[in-house]
Design an enzyme around this catalytic site. Sequence first.
Site, PDB file in Angstrom:
ATOM      1  CD  GLU A   1      -4.206  -0.971   6.107  1.00  0.00           C
ATOM      2  OE1 GLU A   1      -4.286  -0.532   5.352  1.00  0.00           O
ATOM      3  OE2 GLU A   1      -4.293   0.042   7.069  1.00  0.00           O
TER       4      GLU A   1
ATOM      5  CE  LYS B   1      -3.034   2.041   3.432  1.00  0.00           C
ATOM      6  NZ  LYS B   1      -4.024   1.808   4.168  1.00  0.00           N
TER       7      LYS B   1
ATOM      8  CD  GLU C   1      -6.766   3.572   2.883  1.00  0.00           C
ATOM      9  OE1 GLU C   1      -6.433   2.108   3.108  1.00  0.00           O
ATOM     10  OE2 GLU C   1      -6.337   3.901   4.507  1.00  0.00           O
TER      11      GLU C   1
ATOM     12  CE  LYS D   1      -7.250   1.931   8.878  1.00  0.00           C
ATOM     13  NZ  LYS D   1      -6.381   3.636   9.138  1.00  0.00           N
TER      14      LYS D   1
ATOM     15  CG  ASP E   1      -4.979   5.536   2.537  1.00  0.00           C
ATOM     16  OD1 ASP E   1      -5.257   7.045   2.043  1.00  0.00           O
ATOM     17  OD2 ASP E   1      -4.039   5.424   3.822  1.00  0.00           O
TER      18      ASP E   1
ATOM     19  CE  LYS F   1      -0.746   5.839   4.766  1.00  0.00           C
ATOM     20  NZ  LYS F   1      -2.056   5.276   5.178  1.00  0.00           N
TER      21      LYS F   1
ATOM     22  CG  ASP G   1      -8.882   4.650   7.017  1.00  0.00           C
ATOM     23  OD1 ASP G   1      -9.585   4.104   8.001  1.00  0.00           O
ATOM     24  OD2 ASP G   1      -7.541   4.999   6.931  1.00  0.00           O
TER      25      ASP G   1
HETATM   26 MG    MG Z   1      -5.314   4.972   5.438  1.00  0.00          MG
END
Ligand code: MG
Length: 386
Positions: free
Chosen positions: A327, A167, A224, A273, A198, A169, A249
Site C-alpha cells: 500500500e 483499502k 486488517e 512498515k 482496516d 479505512k 499491523d
Molecule cells: Mg493499518
Amino acid sequence: MSRITIESIEAIIVDLPLKRTQRFAAIGADSTAVVLVRVRTSDGVEGIGECCTPSGPWWAGESVESIKLMIDDHIAPHAIGHDVFDIRGFYRIVDRKLFGNAFAKAGVEMALLDIQGKIAGVAVCDLLGGRQRNALPCSWPLATGSAEAEIDEAERCISAGTFNIFKLKMGFLSPEEDVARACAVARGLEGRGSVRADPNESWDEATCKWALPRMVDAGIQLIEQPLPRWNLEGSARLSSSCRAPIMADESISTPRDALDLGRIHAADVVSIKVMKHGGLGRARQIADLSLAMGMSLYMGTFLECSIGTAASMQLCATFDHLPYGGELSGAHLVAEDIAIRPARYEDFELKLEDGVGLAVEVDEDRLRSLRRDRTHSTHTLGTAVG
Ligand code: MG
C-alpha cells in the site's frame, strides 16, 4: 581505507497538502507533515530519509514535532562522528540514550543507507539482500466514509490505471454503518477491484463475530487489525474462524512481537512498515522472523511522500512473495511532493526506480516553499484523485 563519518544531521518539518481529506479511525486530515532527514558525511556525501506518521501521534505516540526534537537533541549529538557503515553500532549507542522513538531512528537509518548506497554505487535493496522484484501491486486508501463517493473514487483510479486494489479505512463510523459501507463498496467494485478493510483496532471480539462474516460474504478479501493491538488471543481466535485472512499491523512493531504473534498464529499476514520497526534493516529482520513463524508479508505504509515511499520500495524489492501486495500509495495522496522524480504508479503497480542509494532526490525549490520554517509559501491546493 579511512573511515567515513557523520558530520551533520538535519531534521526539517515539511507540510504537505493532500488531494482530499483522509479519515482514520482516530482523526481526519486534509494535510500531512513529514520530517526530511539530511545526513552529511565528512567527505561531502549527503543521504536523505523521511519520517512520517499517519497525520499525528495517535498511532504510535510520535509526531513530526517530537521526531524533530528527538533527532536534534537526542540522536544527532550521539551519532555525529560515527562511521556511516556501522549501523549496528549506531543503534547500540542511540538505543541506550533514547528509548523507543522508532520513527525518528528510522529516518536517520534511511539516510545512512542512502549514503552507503551512493558510496558503493548500488541501490539500497542490494545492501538489504538483493532485488527480487521491480514493482509492487499497490492498494489505494478509501477513507471518506461515503460508499458512493468511494466507489466513484475507485472507478477513477481503475480508469486511470493507477490502482485496482482498495483499502477501506474504518472505525470513524459506527460498526453498523461501517459494515454496510464496506459491503456496498465491495459489491460496487465486484470483478474490477480487490477490497480490503482496516478498522484500526476499533472493534471488540463481539463486533467481529457478526461483522467479519458479513464483510467476507460481500467480497472483502483481507481484514486488517480489527481488535486492539494487545488482544493477541482474540486475534488468534479470529484468524482460525474467519474465512478471510487476518492481518496484524498495530500488533507488530518489534522482533518479539513477531514471535508472540507467530506462536499462537494471531495473524495470517503481517504489515511491515519501515517507520514502526525503526528502520529498513530492522523491518527486514522482522519480516524474516514473521516468515519463519508461518505468517505472510504485506508492504505497509504511513502514507509517506516520495522520499519515504522510495525507501519503503527499496525494502519491498527484497520481498519475493507478497500475496496481498502492499500500500505504498502516500506519494499519490499528497497534492505536492518534495522529490524531483515523484513515485510512479503505472499499470496498477508502483515501480522501483533505478539508481544508487534510495534512487530519489529532493526538489530544493519545493522544499523551500513547503518546509514549516519557510519565510514564504507558494504551494497550491487540490488535484483530483485518479
Ligand atoms: Mg493499518
